[in-house]
Motif scaffolding. Structure first.
Motif, PDB file in Angstrom:
ATOM      1  N   ASP A  74     -33.233   5.965  -5.433  1.00 63.87           N
ATOM      2  CA  ASP A  74     -33.266   6.885  -6.557  1.00 63.87           C
ATOM      3  C   ASP A  74     -32.631   8.221  -6.166  1.00 63.87           C
ATOM      4  O   ASP A  74     -32.612   8.616  -4.993  1.00 63.87           O
ATOM      5  CB  ASP A  74     -34.711   7.119  -7.003  1.00 63.87           C
ATOM      6  CG  ASP A  74     -34.805   7.973  -8.257  1.00 63.87           C
ATOM      7  OD1 ASP A  74     -34.446   7.475  -9.330  1.00 63.87           O
ATOM      8  OD2 ASP A  74     -35.209   9.151  -8.158  1.00 63.87           O
ATOM      9  N   ARG A  75     -32.166   8.931  -7.149  1.00 67.15           N
ATOM     10  CA  ARG A  75     -31.529  10.237  -6.930  1.00 67.15           C
ATOM     11  C   ARG A  75     -32.487  11.209  -6.239  1.00 67.15           C
ATOM     12  O   ARG A  75     -32.074  12.005  -5.384  1.00 67.15           O
ATOM     13  CB  ARG A  75     -31.086  10.797  -8.290  1.00 67.15           C
ATOM     14  CG  ARG A  75     -30.302  12.098  -8.237  1.00 67.15           C
ATOM     15  CD  ARG A  75     -29.852  12.456  -9.650  1.00 67.15           C
ATOM     16  NE  ARG A  75     -29.123  13.704  -9.700  1.00 67.15           N
ATOM     17  CZ  ARG A  75     -27.815  13.838  -9.466  1.00 67.15           C
ATOM     18  NH1 ARG A  75     -27.109  12.776  -9.134  1.00 67.15           N
ATOM     19  NH2 ARG A  75     -27.220  15.013  -9.564  1.00 67.15           N
ATOM     20  N   ALA A 114     -39.370   8.355  -8.737  1.00 60.58           N
ATOM     21  CA  ALA A 114     -38.072   7.712  -8.992  1.00 60.58           C
ATOM     22  C   ALA A 114     -37.844   7.504 -10.490  1.00 60.58           C
ATOM     23  O   ALA A 114     -37.750   6.381 -10.991  1.00 60.58           O
ATOM     24  CB  ALA A 114     -37.997   6.381  -8.251  1.00 60.58           C
ATOM     25  N   LEU A 117     -34.617   5.380 -11.529  1.00 60.53           N
ATOM     26  CA  LEU A 117     -34.751   3.952 -11.228  1.00 60.53           C
ATOM     27  C   LEU A 117     -35.824   3.290 -12.079  1.00 60.53           C
ATOM     28  O   LEU A 117     -35.670   2.138 -12.486  1.00 60.53           O
ATOM     29  CB  LEU A 117     -35.070   3.749  -9.746  1.00 60.53           C
ATOM     30  CG  LEU A 117     -33.887   3.742  -8.775  1.00 60.53           C
ATOM     31  CD1 LEU A 117     -34.357   3.360  -7.389  1.00 60.53           C
ATOM     32  CD2 LEU A 117     -32.803   2.764  -9.237  1.00 60.53           C
ATOM     33  N   THR A 137     -38.271   0.426  -4.144  1.00 62.84           N
ATOM     34  CA  THR A 137     -37.458   1.641  -4.336  1.00 62.84           C
ATOM     35  C   THR A 137     -38.039   2.600  -5.368  1.00 62.84           C
ATOM     36  O   THR A 137     -37.500   3.700  -5.548  1.00 62.84           O
ATOM     37  CB  THR A 137     -36.019   1.270  -4.764  1.00 62.84           C
ATOM     38  OG1 THR A 137     -36.068   0.493  -5.963  1.00 62.84           O
ATOM     39  CG2 THR A 137     -35.310   0.514  -3.668  1.00 62.84           C
ATOM     40  N   THR A 138     -39.108   2.197  -6.038  1.00 64.86           N
ATOM     41  CA  THR A 138     -39.738   3.109  -6.997  1.00 64.86           C
ATOM     42  C   THR A 138     -41.116   3.579  -6.539  1.00 64.86           C
ATOM     43  O   THR A 138     -41.692   4.468  -7.157  1.00 64.86           O
ATOM     44  CB  THR A 138     -39.879   2.466  -8.388  1.00 64.86           C
ATOM     45  OG1 THR A 138     -40.622   1.252  -8.281  1.00 64.86           O
ATOM     46  CG2 THR A 138     -38.522   2.178  -8.998  1.00 64.86           C
ATOM     47  N   THR A 196     -33.591  12.737 -16.974  1.00 63.06           N
ATOM     48  CA  THR A 196     -33.454  11.410 -17.579  1.00 63.06           C
ATOM     49  C   THR A 196     -34.004  11.453 -18.999  1.00 63.06           C
ATOM     50  O   THR A 196     -34.797  12.344 -19.346  1.00 63.06           O
ATOM     51  CB  THR A 196     -34.224  10.356 -16.768  1.00 63.06           C
ATOM     52  OG1 THR A 196     -35.632  10.625 -16.870  1.00 63.06           O
ATOM     53  CG2 THR A 196     -33.808  10.380 -15.301  1.00 63.06           C
TER      54      THR A 196
END
Length: 398
Positions: A74-75, A114, A117, A137-138, A196
């Motif tokens: 994620d960014r 995240a 994502l 990843t989150t 977002t």
């Protein structure tokens, strides 16, 4: 024999934000006093936000290209890694071929985690195309674990969220570990990538988002005109801290970390008197000797909301008194509110002020009375989050 006094020293710091990607670009942005906002279309409505500069975006893309594994992150994680490597290099801790350092801990936090994502994976889920990387990843824990990989840190890896107090809570945790002898060095900070669709919509749903799209100052803490001007920004800042019994001229010290809490009285969790701020500021001041309790400047949380800004200013008056008002500033009129990263970016601003001995005041009509000190040696940084919590950190120049 009396044991030598132990100091918590900020050995290095790194940041990436709408103001820039290193100390020189950030310093230039503060000196210019030009806000970093732009207008985007969010659900068909013109909406102000503060995004990374083009140069900072290029730096983030270079980091992304440096490791194939980074493309799944994620960014918010990428910005944390960027800032952490910068802080580690400044501290002299980062050696590419070095073995893992078990004495180096990491505590990076985020309010929302995240966000990008999460929204992407949820959209994939609706189309029955969910990736196997969605969970790892989150999870909030991957913030500090990926930073640890990037800087060869083998000690404690802690990720957390206490909403907008997150970064200062990370600093408090790192200080506690050092003072307890459970680590020799710590990387602490906060990161947030909230630009977002869903996150912006959440902030608008609270009813505080700025309607000043196209205005040079869409976020206006302390404004004379009473309106909500909360504006989202993104960024990260990380600090390399360690304990030492000796000081060098120019060292930046973490002198105190205070916490405050009040029971919920509203959906954002702050009373008109700012009880949580009063508690956190008094807690921080109580850790200093009476002769060291002169604060030359306060960098406030003040996100540009009517209730929140007023409450914090009331709390400052209650703690410091109205007869000799303390100098006050913020950076949110330049970069908006970066949620869990905001306290860290305020800390980064505080270090800049200590080094440069100057700060830029808002140029729109505001309620503050200018207060000038011949020398700014001690700064308090405030942060508060949904739920009634607040944090206050005092840093000083040796």
């Amino acid at each position: 024999m009396k044991a030598p006094q132990q100091h918590i020293i900020i050995k290095g710091h790194g940041a990436i934000s709408p103001l820039g990607h290193d100390a020189s670009t950030v310093a230039a942005a503060y000196a210019s006093g030009v806000p970093a906002f732009k207008t985007i279309l969010h659900q068909g409505i013109a909406t102000p936000v503060a995004a990374l500069t083009q140069e900072a975006e290029q730096q983030l893309n270079s980091l992304l290209d440096s490791n194939p594994s980074y493309k799944q992150l994620d960014r918010s994680v990428l910005m944390a890694v960027y800032a952490a490597r910068q802080a580690s290099m400044a501290a002299g801790w980062l050696t590419e071929d070095a073995s893992v350092a078990d004495d180096l801990g990491v505590n990076i936090g985020s309010s929302r985690g995240a966000t990008g994502l999460f929204e992407q994976h949820f959209e994939d889920f609706q189309h029955k195309q969910l990736s196997s990387s969605a969970s790892p990843t989150t999870t909030l824990g991957n913030l500090s674990s990926w930073v640890a990989h990037a800087v060869n840190a083998g000690g404690a890896q802690i990720s957390h969220s206490i909403t907008c107090s997150t970064a200062l809570m990370a600093l408090a945790n790192g200080v506690a570990w050092l003072r307890a002898g459970m680590a020799k060095r710590f990387l602490v900070g906060g990161t947030e990538a909230p630009l977002t669709d869903f996150t912006i919509a959440q902030m608008k749903a609270v009813g505080i988002y700025s309607k000043l799209s196209g205005h040079p100052f869409p976020c206006q803490p302390y404004a004379l005109e009473k309106q909500n001007t909360f504006t989202l920004g993104e960024g990260a800042a990380v600090f390399a801290i360690e304990q030492s019994d000796s000081l060098q001229p120019g060292d930046v010290l973490v002198e105190a970390v205070g916490m405050g809490f009040e029971k919920l009285v509203s959906k954002t969790g702050i009373s008109a008197e700012g009880i949580n701020f009063q508690k956190s500021m008094r807690h921080a001041l109580s850790q200093l000797s009476p002769e060291d309790q002169t604060v030359h400047l306060i960098i406030t949380h003040t996100p540009g909301t009517r209730a929140g800004d007023k409450a914090e200013l009331a709390a400052i008056e209650a703690v410091f008194g109205a007869a000799t008002p303390v100098a006050i500033t913020t950076n949110k009129w330049l970069i908006g509110h970066t949620l869990g990263a905001s306290g860290a970016l305020s800390m980064d601003y505080a270090i800049h002020i200590l080094k440069q001995q100057q700060y830029t005041s808002p140029t729109y009509a505001h309620v503050l009375t200018p207060q000038n000190h011949k020398a700014i040696k001690r700064i308090m940084v405030n942060a508060a989050g949904f739920g009634g919590n607040a944090s206050s950190v005092i840093i000083a120049l040796a």
